[in-house]
Design a protein around this motif. Sequence first.
Motif, PDB file in Angstrom:
ATOM      1  N   LYS A 210       0.815  -1.230   0.000  1.00 40.27           N
ATOM      2  CA  LYS A 210       0.000   0.000   0.000  1.00 40.27           C
ATOM      3  C   LYS A 210       0.842   1.271   0.000  1.00 40.27           C
ATOM      4  CE  LYS A 210      -0.343   0.066   5.017  1.00 40.27           C
ATOM      5  NZ  LYS A 210      -1.124   0.171   6.227  1.00 40.27           N
ATOM      6  N   ASP A 212       5.271   2.813   0.079  1.00 46.42           N
ATOM      7  CA  ASP A 212       6.677   2.436  -0.035  1.00 46.42           C
ATOM      8  C   ASP A 212       7.133   1.783   1.267  1.00 46.42           C
ATOM      9  OD1 ASP A 212       6.602   3.559  -2.508  1.00 46.42           O
ATOM     10  OD2 ASP A 212       8.014   5.166  -2.086  1.00 46.42           O
ATOM     11  N   ALA A 221      10.468 -10.685   1.127  1.00 48.62           N
ATOM     12  CA  ALA A 221       9.216 -11.281   1.600  1.00 48.62           C
ATOM     13  C   ALA A 221       7.996 -10.658   0.926  1.00 48.62           C
ATOM     14  CB  ALA A 221       9.097 -11.127   3.109  1.00 48.62           C
ATOM     15  N   GLY A 354       1.762 -11.604  -6.095  1.00 50.79           N
ATOM     16  CA  GLY A 354       2.092 -10.611  -5.066  1.00 50.79           C
ATOM     17  C   GLY A 354       1.841  -9.180  -5.468  1.00 50.79           C
TER      18      GLY A 354
ATOM     19  N   VAL B 273       0.453  -9.410   8.255  1.00 46.12           N
ATOM     20  CA  VAL B 273       1.385  -8.564   7.489  1.00 46.12           C
ATOM     21  C   VAL B 273       0.856  -8.359   6.076  1.00 46.12           C
ATOM     22  CG1 VAL B 273       3.704  -8.418   6.513  1.00 46.12           C
ATOM     23  CG2 VAL B 273       3.397  -9.307   8.824  1.00 46.12           C
ATOM     24  N   GLU B 276      -1.930  -5.928   6.174  1.00 38.90           N
ATOM     25  CA  GLU B 276      -1.468  -4.564   6.454  1.00 38.90           C
ATOM     26  C   GLU B 276      -0.809  -3.926   5.245  1.00 38.90           C
ATOM     27  OE1 GLU B 276      -0.692  -4.616  11.271  1.00 38.90           O
ATOM     28  OE2 GLU B 276       1.022  -4.557   9.913  1.00 38.90           O
ATOM     29  N   LEU B 277      -0.083  -4.719   4.502  1.00 36.34           N
ATOM     30  CA  LEU B 277       0.597  -4.188   3.315  1.00 36.34           C
ATOM     31  C   LEU B 277      -0.357  -4.086   2.118  1.00 36.34           C
ATOM     32  CD1 LEU B 277       3.985  -6.126   3.521  1.00 36.34           C
ATOM     33  CD2 LEU B 277       3.594  -3.718   4.069  1.00 36.34           C
ATOM     34  N   GLU B 278      -1.534  -4.713   2.262  1.00 32.05           N
ATOM     35  CA  GLU B 278      -2.534  -4.731   1.185  1.00 32.05           C
ATOM     36  C   GLU B 278      -1.985  -5.326  -0.102  1.00 32.05           C
ATOM     37  OE1 GLU B 278      -4.260  -0.820   0.883  1.00 32.05           O
ATOM     38  OE2 GLU B 278      -4.783  -0.779   3.021  1.00 32.05           O
ATOM     39  N   VAL B 279      -1.291  -6.445   0.024  1.00 33.82           N
ATOM     40  CA  VAL B 279      -0.839  -7.156  -1.179  1.00 33.82           C
ATOM     41  C   VAL B 279      -1.653  -8.444  -1.328  1.00 33.82           C
ATOM     42  CG1 VAL B 279       1.511  -6.253  -1.287  1.00 33.82           C
ATOM     43  CG2 VAL B 279       1.053  -8.213   0.174  1.00 33.82           C
ATOM     44  N   PRO B 280      -1.842  -8.903  -2.577  1.00 28.59           N
ATOM     45  CA  PRO B 280      -2.641 -10.120  -2.787  1.00 28.59           C
ATOM     46  C   PRO B 280      -1.989 -11.360  -2.185  1.00 28.59           C
ATOM     47  CG  PRO B 280      -1.710  -9.312  -4.873  1.00 28.59           C
ATOM     48  CD  PRO B 280      -1.450  -8.266  -3.844  1.00 28.59           C
ATOM     49  N   ALA B 281      -0.662 -11.356  -2.072  1.00 31.06           N
ATOM     50  CA  ALA B 281       0.033 -12.493  -1.482  1.00 31.06           C
ATOM     51  C   ALA B 281       1.411 -12.047  -1.049  1.00 31.06           C
ATOM     52  CB  ALA B 281       0.150 -13.633  -2.504  1.00 31.06           C
ATOM     53  N   LEU B 282       1.957 -12.708  -0.022  1.00 30.27           N
ATOM     54  CA  LEU B 282       3.375 -12.504   0.267  1.00 30.27           C
ATOM     55  C   LEU B 282       4.170 -13.268  -0.786  1.00 30.27           C
ATOM     56  CD1 LEU B 282       3.470 -12.586   4.160  1.00 30.27           C
ATOM     57  CD2 LEU B 282       3.610 -10.591   2.651  1.00 30.27           C
ATOM     58  N   PHE B 283       5.457 -13.257  -0.639  1.00 34.22           N
ATOM     59  CA  PHE B 283       6.321 -13.627  -1.750  1.00 34.22           C
ATOM     60  C   PHE B 283       7.658 -14.035  -1.185  1.00 34.22           C
ATOM     61  CE2 PHE B 283       9.843 -11.791  -4.176  1.00 34.22           C
ATOM     62  CZ  PHE B 283       9.650 -12.279  -5.453  1.00 34.22           C
ATOM     63  N   MET B 290       8.622 -15.933   6.370  1.00 35.64           N
ATOM     64  CA  MET B 290       8.829 -14.513   6.147  1.00 35.64           C
ATOM     65  C   MET B 290       9.997 -13.982   6.991  1.00 35.64           C
ATOM     66  SD  MET B 290       6.353 -11.231   6.546  1.00 35.64           S
ATOM     67  CE  MET B 290       7.187  -9.635   6.576  1.00 35.64           C
ATOM     68  N   PRO B 423       7.126  -2.256  13.476  1.00 34.38           N
ATOM     69  CA  PRO B 423       7.494  -2.583  12.094  1.00 34.38           C
ATOM     70  C   PRO B 423       6.668  -1.837  11.044  1.00 34.38           C
ATOM     71  CG  PRO B 423       7.132  -4.573  13.389  1.00 34.38           C
ATOM     72  CD  PRO B 423       6.678  -3.420  14.233  1.00 34.38           C
ATOM     73  N   ASN B 426       6.363   2.879   8.842  1.00 36.24           N
ATOM     74  CA  ASN B 426       6.695   3.548   7.578  1.00 36.24           C
ATOM     75  C   ASN B 426       8.031   4.280   7.559  1.00 36.24           C
ATOM     76  OD1 ASN B 426       4.219   2.641   6.783  1.00 36.24           O
ATOM     77  ND2 ASN B 426       3.251   4.654   6.647  1.00 36.24           N
ATOM     78  N   PHE B 427       9.062   3.685   8.195  1.00 34.43           N
ATOM     79  CA  PHE B 427      10.392   4.257   7.961  1.00 34.43           C
ATOM     80  C   PHE B 427      10.625   4.240   6.466  1.00 34.43           C
ATOM     81  CE2 PHE B 427      11.100   0.289  10.604  1.00 34.43           C
ATOM     82  CZ  PHE B 427      10.382   0.769  11.680  1.00 34.43           C
ATOM     83  N   ALA B 429       9.250   5.732   4.147  1.00 32.52           N
ATOM     84  CA  ALA B 429       8.043   5.802   3.307  1.00 32.52           C
ATOM     85  C   ALA B 429       7.198   6.999   3.753  1.00 32.52           C
ATOM     86  CB  ALA B 429       7.253   4.501   3.453  1.00 32.52           C
TER      87      ALA B 429
END
Lengths: 458, 458
Positions: A210, A212, A221, A354, B273, B276-283, B290, B423, B426-427, B429
């Motif tokens: 969402k 950077d 990850a 991802g 996580v 929170e990151l709003e991604v479809p999948a981790l990687f 992770m 974590p 947003n360091f 960002a």
Amino acid sequence: MEQHVQQWLKDKRTAHLDELKEFLSIPSISALSEHKPHIKEAADWLAKNLQSAGFDHVQVMPTNGNPVVYADWLHAPNKPTVLIYGHYDVQPVDPIGLWDTPPFEPDIRDNKIFARGASDDKGQTFMHIKALEAILHTTGTLPLNIKFCIEGEEEVGSPNLDRFVEVNQNLLAADVLVISDTPMLDKGRPAICTGLRGLCGLQIDVKGPKSDQHSGLFGGAVQNPIHALVRLLDSMRDEEGHILIDGFYDQVIPITEEERAAYQFLQMDEEKVRQELEVPALFGEKGFSMLERTWVRPTLEVNGIYGGFQGEGIKTVLPSEAHAKITCRLVPDQEPDQIVELLRKHIQKHTPPGVTVQVTPFDKGYPFMTPIDHPAIQAASRAYEKAYGVAAAFTRMGGSIPIVATFNRLLHLPVVLMGFGLPNENFHAPNEHFHLENFDLGLLTLCHYWFELANTPV
Amino acid sequence: MEQHVQQWLKDKRTAHLDELKEFLSIPSISALSEHKPHIKEAADWLAKNLQSAGFDHVQVMPTNGNPVVYADWLHAPNKPTVLIYGHYDVQPVDPIGLWDTPPFEPDIRDNKIFARGASDDKGQTFMHIKALEAILHTTGTLPLNIKFCIEGEEEVGSPNLDRFVEVNQNLLAADVLVISDTPMLDKGRPAICTGLRGLCGLQIDVKGPKSDQHSGLFGGAVQNPIHALVRLLDSMRDEEGHILIDGFYDQVIPITEEERAAYQFLQMDEEKVRQELEVPALFGEKGFSMLERTWVRPTLEVNGIYGGFQGEGIKTVLPSEAHAKITCRLVPDQEPDQIVELLRKHIQKHTPPGVTVQVTPFDKGYPFMTPIDHPAIQAASRAYEKAYGVAAAFTRMGGSIPIVATFNRLLHLPVVLMGFGLPNENFHAPNEHFHLENFDLGLLTLCHYWFELANTPV
């Protein structure tokens, strides 16, 4: 052609160049919305210039986008009517730092005029007005009927011209369409272009996390949208530029032996091109010459890419987004809409895990070909020979003028592409310029052409 | 710990936050040279703050780059000496449009303070000063000796700190190094970090034709630098992020079963996580969790990419150049210089034809590990438990603090990494922030720590 037309062009040369500089000073960039006022300014300037040249019915005609400038002279009964198409909008100028003189402060040096639009296409549009003005003012009349249709959205794919032509079919009706927006082969080597590539393209927006992220905390990850985009783009072409989109080449008309021979006859100096571009090697699909690669083969190019940190130094970021703009040059009989669909399917199939990917198509243009033996093209060939002293070559071209297909489809008229720019004049790039030798000989060629065409049944 | 230290921190809370806001208002971005004056302003601000807190020998010490702020308090004979390292420089703020409040106008909402540097690392450096000031002002003394070394180039890889430490070995000599620049596991879950990844990276500049070209005229016959770059970058990682640079993993110490068990015990909620990151999948690399991917595995990330047209709409350009910035996170025992050499070799071997590629290395940092059973670390663990009521976890971290290795190598002292950031703060960002719960509990932890450490033989 009468002697005093030539004399007039000679006498007026300085005045013409001053007028052209005025036209080129207007930053009529169609891609950037902040330049809307300059678009209007350029259209108004053209209208005034056409008026003072002696044309009738001069109008700045609104469209849903930028206006079209129309003018005509229709006092030659039983003679052909020619529609002249040009465009007064220009490309953006970035990277601005690479221009030797500011793009909108025209500068003449080495017998070349440097400015954005000098060659593409303000300079050549302006020549059409001045050639006809010369005949009109020295002979009191024109040998045939003329209509001007000069648009302001060519550099963004002419999104409103189809509709404009459709609505104004009677106003624009003609026997021949003439466009000067294609290049010569080289200095002293004029060319009549008989084919153009079409165009389609799209913006690819890749979205990862969402916002950077710190590459130390999440690197390894979380999918990096730049890596995802890089992988997606890399899946589209092989190492020689052959396109790997399923079905992309299905409708491509293969090159014939006759065409191959005709292009070999042009004796393109590929090594000279390589040196001029300052690249270590040329590039492209195996089994094709440079002319074939750019004239009869379709392409896919990334025109822009951006994502993450672009500033000075280092920023250890895992970016949230990455973006690319790609366009394909198409050849007969590829259908732009169909190619966009194939691209979409490819992107969908190859989207890395991802991330999410959004696709936004740009405007499209059909590829086009016109027969070499058409009388209007043969007349153009004779006009070139009279002005330049050499026969014009028949070529095709790698660029796109999407509206050519529109005019052909809606007005059913043959298209004569007689341009006066040189291939190395940096259209779309910093330091665009136009060689004044072709300004002078081009004006002569156009004057000859109108007299030749007036006596040709088309 | 004496009751009135706690009371002092309570009484002074508003004043402390006002001071911190002042510090955070200074845009001390080390990556951008136009911020040089703000770097100086931040160093001077710190010096003044240390002075008024009661420290001696406060100095803004010049280096070949940004100055280091030094201060000490050395009136506890026969007690350990602690060197506290922090940094007053911050990351750039782009994309600026994604900040909810301006990055240098600190704003407190939801018990969090939002500003660039709030967490990384101005906020935590500031806490060290305030914790010691609290003890000094309420007890009239400190239980041990303290030296501060606060630099202004951490976010650009600390290019001048090695030399500074080397030259000032006596001045900086200490028994323990304490740094607060590593994250907690989660709200209410403090962590002591026992390992950091190292860093190396480079800028890749791909050069094609001498200037931007028309994609219609040259597309298909001239290598597009963006495509070349895309191919080069895509050759560096497979689809799971496993790095394909020859020899890249040769020096990586494999994860042990003990470490794997310790990290599983932390019960990292990967799905949380992901949400929170709003991604479809981790990687990431198959076979690793992770935490393992970000703590014990090296990575390669493109941090930025740019080339061609980035404006609104379409520009059918075949660009002259394309650029990328990449960094690798390294783990013991990878050598940054050696990895840069492997990257160079890979790039040389995989440079596509038709372009030239230039490579410029960024500054480097070694990976680092510290033993869990060191008394200074065990004392920190007790301090956390007193303040937070729970035991601190022992973790490693994906980020890099390159100077940790420098201090260890030159001053031969153990490093205690006790950070108070969360974590997701947003360091690096937009919308960087610091949770004030950890500002309050962190101050307490630090106060406890100095009393614990004062009675520990280190």
